[in-house]
Design an enzyme around this catalytic site. Structure first.
Site, PDB file in Angstrom:
ATOM      1  N   ASN A 145       0.797  -1.235   0.000  1.00 53.10           N
ATOM      2  CA  ASN A 145       0.000   0.000   0.000  1.00 53.10           C
ATOM      3  C   ASN A 145       0.827   1.281   0.000  1.00 53.10           C
ATOM      4  OD1 ASN A 145       0.771  -0.438   2.670  1.00 53.10           O
ATOM      5  ND2 ASN A 145      -0.992   0.674   3.451  1.00 53.10           N
ATOM      6  N   GLY A 191       2.861  -5.099   7.602  1.00 57.98           N
ATOM      7  CA  GLY A 191       1.880  -5.927   6.901  1.00 57.98           C
ATOM      8  C   GLY A 191       0.757  -6.300   7.847  1.00 57.98           C
ATOM      9  N   SER A 192       0.124  -7.425   7.564  1.00 61.46           N
ATOM     10  CA  SER A 192      -1.052  -7.806   8.344  1.00 61.46           C
ATOM     11  C   SER A 192      -0.663  -8.264   9.750  1.00 61.46           C
ATOM     12  CB  SER A 192      -1.799  -8.932   7.638  1.00 61.46           C
ATOM     13  OG  SER A 192      -1.038 -10.119   7.711  1.00 61.46           O
ATOM     14  N   VAL A 205       0.247 -12.120   9.718  1.00 60.57           N
ATOM     15  CA  VAL A 205       1.606 -12.482   9.291  1.00 60.57           C
ATOM     16  C   VAL A 205       2.642 -11.946  10.290  1.00 60.57           C
ATOM     17  CG1 VAL A 205       3.349 -12.196   7.467  1.00 60.57           C
ATOM     18  CG2 VAL A 205       0.964 -12.610   6.855  1.00 60.57           C
ATOM     19  N   GLY A 206       2.427 -10.725  10.763  1.00 57.17           N
ATOM     20  CA  GLY A 206       3.370 -10.110  11.699  1.00 57.17           C
ATOM     21  C   GLY A 206       3.485 -10.897  12.995  1.00 57.17           C
ATOM     22  N   GLU A 235       5.011  -3.655  12.170  1.00 57.43           N
ATOM     23  CA  GLU A 235       4.011  -2.588  12.114  1.00 57.43           C
ATOM     24  C   GLU A 235       2.815  -3.200  11.395  1.00 57.43           C
ATOM     25  OE1 GLU A 235       1.859   0.171  12.112  1.00 57.43           O
ATOM     26  OE2 GLU A 235       2.699   0.610  10.145  1.00 57.43           O
ATOM     27  N   CYS A 289      -2.834   1.904   6.799  1.00 59.64           N
ATOM     28  CA  CYS A 289      -3.042   1.435   8.171  1.00 59.64           C
ATOM     29  C   CYS A 289      -3.461   2.555   9.097  1.00 59.64           C
ATOM     30  CB  CYS A 289      -1.834   0.682   8.692  1.00 59.64           C
ATOM     31  SG  CYS A 289      -0.410   1.720   8.845  1.00 59.64           S
ATOM     32  N   GLN A 348      -8.536  -7.794  -2.661  1.00 57.29           N
ATOM     33  CA  GLN A 348      -8.940  -6.650  -1.845  1.00 57.29           C
ATOM     34  C   GLN A 348     -10.399  -6.306  -2.107  1.00 57.29           C
ATOM     35  OE1 GLN A 348      -6.836  -6.067   0.838  1.00 57.29           O
ATOM     36  NE2 GLN A 348      -7.437  -3.950   0.392  1.00 57.29           N
ATOM     37  N   GLU A 360     -10.118  -5.086  10.780  1.00 57.54           N
ATOM     38  CA  GLU A 360      -9.573  -4.152   9.793  1.00 57.54           C
ATOM     39  C   GLU A 360     -10.104  -4.516   8.410  1.00 57.54           C
ATOM     40  OE1 GLU A 360      -5.313  -4.244   8.776  1.00 57.54           O
ATOM     41  OE2 GLU A 360      -5.345  -2.067   8.960  1.00 57.54           O
ATOM     42  N   GLU A 392       9.015   2.867  14.384  1.00 56.56           N
ATOM     43  CA  GLU A 392       9.743   3.238  13.179  1.00 56.56           C
ATOM     44  C   GLU A 392       9.999   4.743  13.185  1.00 56.56           C
ATOM     45  OE1 GLU A 392       6.700   1.343  10.426  1.00 56.56           O
ATOM     46  OE2 GLU A 392       8.608   0.695   9.577  1.00 56.56           O
TER      47      GLU A 392
END
Ligand code: UN1
Length: 498
Positions: free
Chosen positions: A156, A232-233, A236-237, A254, A288, A335, A389, A468
């Site tokens: 994104n 990412g999601s 996965v994170g 993040e 996000c 998406q 989300e 970050e």
């Protein structure tokens, strides 16, 4: 259809552009015109990732020993090259990700800002000195690079997110394996080209394109990779964090958001509506920090909804390459399917569909993944559309009796990335700032974005590990080494147990 030449792009390993060892490639299409092929890219696997890690180990030996101000010179140069190519890069973002060209230009600006900021760190990178409790002893700290670091980024923000991980990682002296989202490899290729042209030594930045699983696992499993910076999601994170923890790797992840804006009855309505419409539907909600919930104080609820629907109905949906369009397509069929599924869920859950809700079709719309900006009202906290989300142009609206109830609703989700309140009452604003559970808090401004010299990140399901950007990025991308030097001429009596 006339045959058009599709360009094939390669991985960048050890300072060379190379094919994947899998021998396979895949195509990326423009989400606004799916017939248009953006390019053909390497479908990399674990072996490519390991080659990239080996190359990064070589690069690290050179880069870690390059003085930080000299590293900075290369990052500044890269920033200048990006500035020269800004318009072409913005178009690349719009063509491969779909976002409106104005957003894409903003993304390039943001990438340049972080490069400027990170390069400046090359002349700081502070440690500290402090008195020792012993005589004739000096005590201080220095920073060392983490080592080889994996950079895993989403589709994104195909340029800004890689830029805001890579520039701070580089200034700190790390060597990198960069795995961009499979949907947006062209921006990543161009970023690698820019650093190559800027004179980054071979092996310091290695790019491996393709699907996430195999490359990501190889990075997590390799003992040579000391840290991973991931966006990412949450799904996965979380997995990546757990697997990395087993191997004692440093991780910053993040992840998602479900950002809420509170509108109090004394708010400047024009300002609030502007921030909310932009926050919810700008970048097609695929961000996000997008606004996905609005909590409105009862007294102004009806008036607010009427205005919100009116403004949303004026948004122009279409191909983001044309500046007149406010809302662009979703980035992929997946998406689009996901967003439409959530719209169905919201309706089934009993929320009121106050605006939008349909996929757009006919004419140019048939060529891309278009969904109308959508507003649900009468949403309650137990609903899935209130908690999960959606990552699309869908806004959920809640009614609250007062600030206290509004904050409870705001805090009722697992995510905690960004939030905002619109009010002119300073007491209420501070009450909000002190109790809202998000990593970034705004007053009278949208939930979007952040400035590159300030920490970016969230609480709970939104993020884990060091923030970050800002100086927090230096903390993540370095190890702090504590040094004690006894410079007495002769052996001295030393305390035993310190
Ligand atoms: C922004 O919203 O300005 O993936 C940046 C994301 C975030 C970055 C958002 N990590 O959308």
């Amino acid at each position: 259809m006339a045959a058009t030449q599709t360009k094939t792009y390669q991985n960048y390993i050890g300072g060379k552009w190379v094919d994947s060892v899998t021998g396979r490639t895949y195509q990326v299409h423009n989400p606004a015109r799916t017939g248009q092929v953006v390019g053909e890219f390497q479908t990399s696997g674990a072996e490519d990732a390991l080659q990239a890690v080996a190359s990064a180990k070589g690069g690290l030996a050179v880069w870690a020993n390059t003085p930080a101000p000299a590293r900075a010179a290369i990052i500044y140069k890269a920033m200048e090259i990006m500035g020269r190519r800004a318009e072409e890069l913005a178009e690349t973002i719009t063509i491969e990700e779909g976002k409106p060209i104005a957003d894409a230009r903003g993304e390039i600006k943001r990438a340049m800002n972080i490069m400027e900021y990170a390069a400046g760190e090359g002349r700081r990178m502070f440690g500290y000195t402090t008195p020792s409790e012993l005589p004739n002893t000096v005590a201080y700290t220095v920073r060392r690079p983490l080592g080889v670091v994996g950079i895993i980024t989403p589709w994104n923000f195909p340029m800004a997110i890689p830029a805001w991980k890579i520039a701070p990682a580089l200034i700190c002296g790390n060597a990198l394996v960069f795995k961009p989202a499979s949907a947006t490899p062209l921006s990543a290729v161009k970023l690698a080209e820019i650093y190559e042209e800027a004179g980054l030594p071979a092996g310091v930045l290695n790019l491996v394109t393709g699907p996430g699983g195999q490359v990501g696992n190889a990075l997590v499993e390799s003992p040579d990779v000391k840290g991973i910076s991931f966006t990412g999601s949450t799904e996965v994170g979380t997995e990546l964090y757990a697997e990395s923890a087993k191997r004692l790797k440093k991780v910053q992840a993040e992840m998602g958001g479900k950002n809420a804006v509170i509108v109090l009855s004394d708010a400047d309505m024009d300002k609030a509506l502007g921030g909310i419409v932009q926050g919810a539907f700008g970048s097609t909600g695929q961000r996000c920090t997008a606004t996905s919930r609005v909590i409105v104080e009862e007294a102004v609820y009806d008036e607010f909804i009427a205005e919100l629907v009116d403004r949303t109905s004026k948004l122009k949906v279409g191909d983001g390459i044309y500046p007149a369009n406010d809302v662009a397509p979703l980035s992929s069929q997946n998406q689009k399917d996901k967003v439409l599924e959530y719209i169905g869920v919201g309706t089934e859950e009993g929320a009121h569909l106050a605006f939008g809700g349909r996929a757009l079709s006919g004419g140019d719309f048939d060529q891309g993944y278009y969904v109308e900006p959508t507003i649900f009202t009468e949403v309650s906290t137990g609903m899935r559309i209130a908690k999960e989300e959606i990552f699309g142009p869908v806004l959920t609206v809640f009614k609250a009796r007062d600030l206290k109830e509004a904050i409870e609703i705001s805090n009722s989700v697992e995510f905690g990335l960004s939030s905002s309140v619109y009010t002119k009452d300073i007491t209420k604003a501070y009450q909000y700032i002190n109790t809202v559970e998000t990593g970034m808090v705004h007053v009278n401004a949208s939930t979007l974005g952040g400035e590159v010299h300030l920490p970016f990140g969230g609480l709970g399901a939104s993020g884990v590990g060091a923030r970050e950007q800002g100086t927090a990025a230096v903390d993540f991308f370095t190890e702090v080494i504590t040094v004690y030097i006894d410079h007495a001429a002769e052996a001295t009596e030393r305390a035993r147990f310190i």
